[in-house]
Design an enzyme around this catalytic site. Structure first.
Site, short mmCIF file in Angstrom:
data_model
loop_
_atom_site.label_atom_id
_atom_site.label_comp_id
_atom_site.label_asym_id
_atom_site.label_seq_id
_atom_site.Cartn_x
_atom_site.Cartn_y
_atom_site.Cartn_z
N GLU A 185 -72.92 60.46 21.56
CA GLU A 185 -71.53 60.40 21.10
C GLU A 185 -70.74 61.49 21.81
OE1 GLU A 185 -69.07 61.96 17.26
OE2 GLU A 185 -71.03 61.05 16.86
N HIS B 282 -81.14 70.31 25.87
CA HIS B 282 -80.82 69.34 26.93
C HIS B 282 -80.95 67.92 26.41
CE1 HIS B 282 -85.27 69.77 27.45
NE2 HIS B 282 -85.19 68.48 27.65
N HIS C 142 -78.00 59.53 17.01
CA HIS C 142 -77.27 59.91 18.21
C HIS C 142 -77.24 61.43 18.38
CE1 HIS C 142 -74.03 60.03 15.14
NE2 HIS C 142 -73.66 61.11 15.80
N GLU D 276 -81.98 66.59 31.61
CA GLU D 276 -83.29 66.47 32.24
C GLU D 276 -83.49 65.02 32.67
OE1 GLU D 276 -87.94 67.55 31.31
OE2 GLU D 276 -86.64 67.02 29.62
#
Length: 146
Positions: free
Chosen positions: A62, A80, A5, A123
């Protein structure tokens, strides 16, 4: 090795959940609230990866919400988050109608950038081949930084 994550700290949990879930379409798969630590962890997954995320929490974002206010800076140096989308024009229209600035419009029908309520650069990439350029996106200038 497996990617698990990405964690981002958020100042306003409601605004962040609105952005990530209602506008981008991610789904909450787990939430952990720590009374003692005074924080919440909210794990979000893309709809196409929901089943794996429900069992393994991967791949997820998260959101970490600290209950006591803190000032966070440096969203740009994070880099990003990137999401493949079914229709880049539709998602940009939805975001724009909700008041989100399209920092880098999808002029080419393939890529756009926006920012989350906490300044995280997002993005958006068109799945598959780029869509044919179309207005108002084709002639729209960049706004701010992404």
């Amino acid at each position: 090795m497996d990617f698990l994550h990405t964690m981002v700290r958020v100042k306003d949990l409601d605004a962040s959940l609105n952005f990530y879930c209602n506008l981008l379409g991610l789904v909450e798969v787990k939430r952990y609230d720590s009374e003692q630590g005074r924080f919440s962890l909210i794990f979000l997954a893309a709809p196409g990866q929901l089943e794996e995320a429900k069992t393994s929490l991967k791949p997820t974002i998260e959101l970490t919400y600290n209950w006591d206010p803190e000032q966070y800076t440096g969203g740009r140096n994070f880099g990003h988050l990137a999401f493949a989308v079914d229709d880049i024009y539709a998602i940009c229209q939805t975001l724009q109608q909700a008041g989100v600035v399209i920092n880098r419009p999808p002029r080419c029908g393939h890529m756009a950038f926006v920012r989350s309520p906490d300044g995280i650069s997002i993005e958006l990439l068109q799945k598959g081949k780029a869509l044919e350029p179309q207005e108002p996106w084709a002639s729209m200038e960049n706004t701010g930084s992404w």
